[in-house]
Design a protein around this motif. Structure first.
Motif, PDB file in Angstrom:
ATOM      1  N   GLY A  45       0.853  -1.183   0.000  1.00 55.45           N
ATOM      2  CA  GLY A  45       0.000   0.000   0.000  1.00 55.45           C
ATOM      3  C   GLY A  45       0.883   1.225   0.000  1.00 55.45           C
ATOM      4  O   GLY A  45       2.042   1.130  -0.356  1.00 55.45           O
ATOM      5  N   PRO A  46       0.370   2.366   0.389  1.00 56.63           N
ATOM      6  CA  PRO A  46      -0.905   2.597   1.067  1.00 56.63           C
ATOM      7  C   PRO A  46      -2.092   2.511   0.114  1.00 56.63           C
ATOM      8  O   PRO A  46      -1.909   2.420  -1.092  1.00 56.63           O
ATOM      9  CB  PRO A  46      -0.749   4.000   1.635  1.00 56.63           C
ATOM     10  N   GLY A  47      -3.271   2.594   0.714  1.00 61.01           N
ATOM     11  CA  GLY A  47      -4.488   2.477  -0.084  1.00 61.01           C
ATOM     12  C   GLY A  47      -4.752   1.034  -0.453  1.00 61.01           C
ATOM     13  O   GLY A  47      -4.286   0.119   0.224  1.00 61.01           O
ATOM     14  N   PRO A  48      -5.490   0.819  -1.525  1.00 62.33           N
ATOM     15  CA  PRO A  48      -5.762  -0.563  -1.951  1.00 62.33           C
ATOM     16  C   PRO A  48      -4.445  -1.300  -2.206  1.00 62.33           C
ATOM     17  O   PRO A  48      -3.514  -0.740  -2.779  1.00 62.33           O
ATOM     18  CB  PRO A  48      -6.544  -0.384  -3.255  1.00 62.33           C
ATOM     19  N   TRP A  49      -4.393  -2.527  -1.759  1.00 65.62           N
ATOM     20  CA  TRP A  49      -3.159  -3.294  -1.888  1.00 65.62           C
ATOM     21  C   TRP A  49      -2.800  -3.535  -3.338  1.00 65.62           C
ATOM     22  O   TRP A  49      -3.649  -3.846  -4.160  1.00 65.62           O
ATOM     23  CB  TRP A  49      -3.298  -4.643  -1.204  1.00 65.62           C
ATOM     24  N   ARG A  50      -1.511  -3.389  -3.660  1.00 70.77           N
ATOM     25  CA  ARG A  50      -0.961  -3.741  -4.965  1.00 70.77           C
ATOM     26  C   ARG A  50      -0.238  -5.071  -4.831  1.00 70.77           C
ATOM     27  O   ARG A  50       0.212  -5.428  -3.755  1.00 70.77           O
ATOM     28  CB  ARG A  50       0.071  -2.699  -5.428  1.00 70.77           C
ATOM     29  N   ARG A  51      -0.102  -5.744  -5.956  1.00 66.81           N
ATOM     30  CA  ARG A  51       0.700  -6.971  -6.022  1.00 66.81           C
ATOM     31  C   ARG A  51       0.331  -7.959  -4.905  1.00 66.81           C
ATOM     32  O   ARG A  51       1.189  -8.447  -4.181  1.00 66.81           O
ATOM     33  CB  ARG A  51       2.182  -6.627  -5.986  1.00 66.81           C
ATOM     34  N   VAL A  52      -0.950  -8.218  -4.783  1.00 66.29           N
ATOM     35  CA  VAL A  52      -1.453  -9.114  -3.733  1.00 66.29           C
ATOM     36  C   VAL A  52      -1.013 -10.545  -4.039  1.00 66.29           C
ATOM     37  O   VAL A  52      -1.141 -11.021  -5.173  1.00 66.29           O
ATOM     38  CB  VAL A  52      -2.991  -9.026  -3.629  1.00 66.29           C
ATOM     39  N   ARG A  53      -0.496 -11.215  -3.013  1.00 68.10           N
ATOM     40  CA  ARG A  53      -0.003 -12.586  -3.146  1.00 68.10           C
ATOM     41  C   ARG A  53      -0.387 -13.385  -1.914  1.00 68.10           C
ATOM     42  O   ARG A  53      -0.661 -12.822  -0.862  1.00 68.10           O
ATOM     43  CB  ARG A  53       1.520 -12.599  -3.270  1.00 68.10           C
ATOM     44  N   GLU A  54      -0.341 -14.687  -2.078  1.00 64.56           N
ATOM     45  CA  GLU A  54      -0.514 -15.580  -0.942  1.00 64.56           C
ATOM     46  C   GLU A  54       0.646 -16.556  -0.902  1.00 64.56           C
ATOM     47  O   GLU A  54       1.078 -17.051  -1.943  1.00 64.56           O
ATOM     48  CB  GLU A  54      -1.824 -16.355  -1.028  1.00 64.56           C
ATOM     49  N   TYR A  55       1.119 -16.806   0.299  1.00 62.60           N
ATOM     50  CA  TYR A  55       2.202 -17.754   0.512  1.00 62.60           C
ATOM     51  C   TYR A  55       1.723 -18.819   1.495  1.00 62.60           C
ATOM     52  O   TYR A  55       1.196 -18.479   2.567  1.00 62.60           O
ATOM     53  CB  TYR A  55       3.431 -17.055   1.125  1.00 62.60           C
ATOM     54  N   ALA A  56       1.898 -20.083   1.137  1.00 66.38           N
ATOM     55  CA  ALA A  56       1.619 -21.163   2.081  1.00 66.38           C
ATOM     56  C   ALA A  56       2.695 -21.100   3.159  1.00 66.38           C
ATOM     57  O   ALA A  56       3.885 -21.122   2.860  1.00 66.38           O
ATOM     58  CB  ALA A  56       1.630 -22.510   1.379  1.00 66.38           C
ATOM     59  N   MET A  57       2.276 -21.005   4.398  1.00 64.10           N
ATOM     60  CA  MET A  57       3.226 -20.921   5.498  1.00 64.10           C
ATOM     61  C   MET A  57       3.635 -22.330   5.906  1.00 64.10           C
ATOM     62  O   MET A  57       2.878 -23.284   5.730  1.00 64.10           O
ATOM     63  CB  MET A  57       2.605 -20.154   6.668  1.00 64.10           C
ATOM     64  N   GLN A  58       4.835 -22.446   6.424  1.00 64.63           N
ATOM     65  CA  GLN A  58       5.364 -23.732   6.875  1.00 64.63           C
ATOM     66  C   GLN A  58       5.211 -23.838   8.393  1.00 64.63           C
ATOM     67  O   GLN A  58       5.515 -22.885   9.109  1.00 64.63           O
ATOM     68  CB  GLN A  58       6.846 -23.860   6.506  1.00 64.63           C
ATOM     69  N   ARG A  59       4.753 -24.987   8.848  1.00 66.30           N
ATOM     70  CA  ARG A  59       4.657 -25.198  10.295  1.00 66.30           C
ATOM     71  C   ARG A  59       6.045 -25.524  10.835  1.00 66.30           C
ATOM     72  O   ARG A  59       6.733 -26.392  10.325  1.00 66.30           O
ATOM     73  CB  ARG A  59       3.688 -26.319  10.614  1.00 66.30           C
ATOM     74  N   ARG A  60       6.466 -24.793  11.837  1.00 60.61           N
ATOM     75  CA  ARG A  60       7.780 -24.965  12.439  1.00 60.61           C
ATOM     76  C   ARG A  60       7.685 -25.956  13.605  1.00 60.61           C
ATOM     77  O   ARG A  60       6.608 -26.107  14.196  1.00 60.61           O
ATOM     78  CB  ARG A  60       8.324 -23.621  12.941  1.00 60.61           C
ATOM     79  N   PRO A  61       8.791 -26.609  13.944  1.00 58.60           N
ATOM     80  CA  PRO A  61       8.779 -27.555  15.061  1.00 58.60           C
ATOM     81  C   PRO A  61       8.312 -26.925  16.382  1.00 58.60           C
ATOM     82  O   PRO A  61       7.736 -27.599  17.227  1.00 58.60           O
ATOM     83  CB  PRO A  61      10.235 -28.014  15.177  1.00 58.60           C
ATOM     84  N   GLU A  62       8.540 -25.632  16.528  1.00 61.60           N
ATOM     85  CA  GLU A  62       8.123 -24.932  17.753  1.00 61.60           C
ATOM     86  C   GLU A  62       6.605 -24.756  17.816  1.00 61.60           C
ATOM     87  O   GLU A  62       6.073 -24.335  18.823  1.00 61.60           O
ATOM     88  CB  GLU A  62       8.794 -23.547  17.847  1.00 61.60           C
ATOM     89  N   HIS A  74       4.642 -22.762  15.623  1.00 64.36           N
ATOM     90  CA  HIS A  74       4.090 -21.616  14.902  1.00 64.36           C
ATOM     91  C   HIS A  74       4.232 -21.835  13.392  1.00 64.36           C
ATOM     92  O   HIS A  74       4.910 -22.744  12.934  1.00 64.36           O
ATOM     93  CB  HIS A  74       4.770 -20.309  15.331  1.00 64.36           C
ATOM     94  N   TRP A  75       3.562 -20.990  12.625  1.00 61.73           N
ATOM     95  CA  TRP A  75       3.641 -21.012  11.161  1.00 61.73           C
ATOM     96  C   TRP A  75       4.574 -19.898  10.723  1.00 61.73           C
ATOM     97  O   TRP A  75       4.642 -18.846  11.360  1.00 61.73           O
ATOM     98  CB  TRP A  75       2.252 -20.802  10.560  1.00 61.73           C
ATOM     99  N   GLU A  76       5.282 -20.110   9.594  1.00 60.20           N
ATOM    100  CA  GLU A  76       6.281 -19.139   9.171  1.00 60.20           C
ATOM    101  C   GLU A  76       6.343 -19.050   7.654  1.00 60.20           C
ATOM    102  O   GLU A  76       6.209 -20.052   6.962  1.00 60.20           O
ATOM    103  CB  GLU A  76       7.636 -19.577   9.731  1.00 60.20           C
ATOM    104  N   ALA A  77       6.548 -17.818   7.148  1.00 61.44           N
ATOM    105  CA  ALA A  77       6.758 -17.589   5.712  1.00 61.44           C
ATOM    106  C   ALA A  77       7.835 -16.523   5.557  1.00 61.44           C
ATOM    107  O   ALA A  77       7.965 -15.627   6.392  1.00 61.44           O
ATOM    108  CB  ALA A  77       5.470 -17.132   5.034  1.00 61.44           C
ATOM    109  N   LYS A  78       8.607 -16.639   4.490  1.00 60.32           N
ATOM    110  CA  LYS A  78       9.626 -15.647   4.164  1.00 60.32           C
ATOM    111  C   LYS A  78       9.190 -14.939   2.888  1.00 60.32           C
ATOM    112  O   LYS A  78       8.779 -15.578   1.926  1.00 60.32           O
ATOM    113  CB  LYS A  78      10.984 -16.307   3.969  1.00 60.32           C
ATOM    114  N   VAL A  79       9.285 -13.604   2.902  1.00 61.70           N
ATOM    115  CA  VAL A  79       8.851 -12.783   1.778  1.00 61.70           C
ATOM    116  C   VAL A  79       9.939 -11.773   1.471  1.00 61.70           C
ATOM    117  O   VAL A  79      10.457 -11.116   2.376  1.00 61.70           O
ATOM    118  CB  VAL A  79       7.543 -12.029   2.118  1.00 61.70           C
ATOM    119  N   THR A  80      10.308 -11.641   0.186  1.00 60.39           N
ATOM    120  CA  THR A  80      11.229 -10.589  -0.231  1.00 60.39           C
ATOM    121  C   THR A  80      10.407  -9.367  -0.601  1.00 60.39           C
ATOM    122  O   THR A  80       9.491  -9.437  -1.414  1.00 60.39           O
ATOM    123  CB  THR A  80      12.081 -11.046  -1.431  1.00 60.39           C
TER     124      THR A  80
END
Length: 165
Positions: free
Chosen positions: A103-120, A122-128
């Motif tokens: 953003g700001p405003g309406p989101w640009r370049r909207v994406r979805e990432y499948a998060m990975q479940r960590r041994p601890e 929680h769920w985690e994703a890395k985004v550039t």
């Protein structure tokens, strides 16, 4: 597991608590539980007093809302890690997705990432961060339930990596 059992588990209520409240199933106690949970996520205790200040950089309602982002502050082209242990994770989601855009405003370049479940747990994703402005995000699970920070999403300013002087 029913929504009532999930909510009860998230709030840490026991069967003794339900007996004390005079109810062992949803109803007025269910509404009380929902109010308690909503109060928690809106930064209030059951008594309605403030429990925490909102985070300065992120639009979040409480400092421990199950979301952690690193590094902060963030700069364009950084790879950020988004960790999630919020409401969907606590409710037993089989898969969590990071839904994000710029953003700001309406989101640009909207994406979805499948998060990975960590041994601890929680769920985690890395985004550039390949765009500028604000990095905004929320979460959904495989059953299409959403955690959007009570309609506010989460949002961080992306710095350009230049010194202003």
């Amino acid at each position: 597991m029913s929504w009532w059992e999930t909510l009860r588990d998230i709030l840490g209520w026991t069967e003794d608590d339900e007996t004390e409240r005079g109810r062992a199933s949803p109803g007025s106690a269910g509404m009380e539980a929902a109010d308690e949970l909503a109060g928690f996520y809106n930064g209030r205790s059951v008594a309605g007093t403030a429990t925490a200040e909102p985070a300065a950089e992120a639009y979040q309602l409480a400092p421990n809302d199950g979301v952690k982002v690193e590094p902060v502050p963030m700069t364009r082209q950084d790879q950020v890690t988004v960790a999630y242990d919020g409401l969907l994770a606590r409710a037993g989601a089989q898969q969590v997705f990071l839904h994000c855009g710029y953003g700001p405003g309406p989101w640009r370049r909207v994406r979805e990432y499948a998060m990975q479940r960590r041994p601890e747990g929680h769920w985690e994703a890395k985004v550039t961060l390949d765009d500028g402005g604000r990095f905004s995000f929320c979460f959904r699970d495989n059953a299409n339930n959403w955690d959007n920070n009570t309609g506010r999403n989460w949002s961080y300013e992306i710095h350009e990596g230049t010194v202003p002087w």
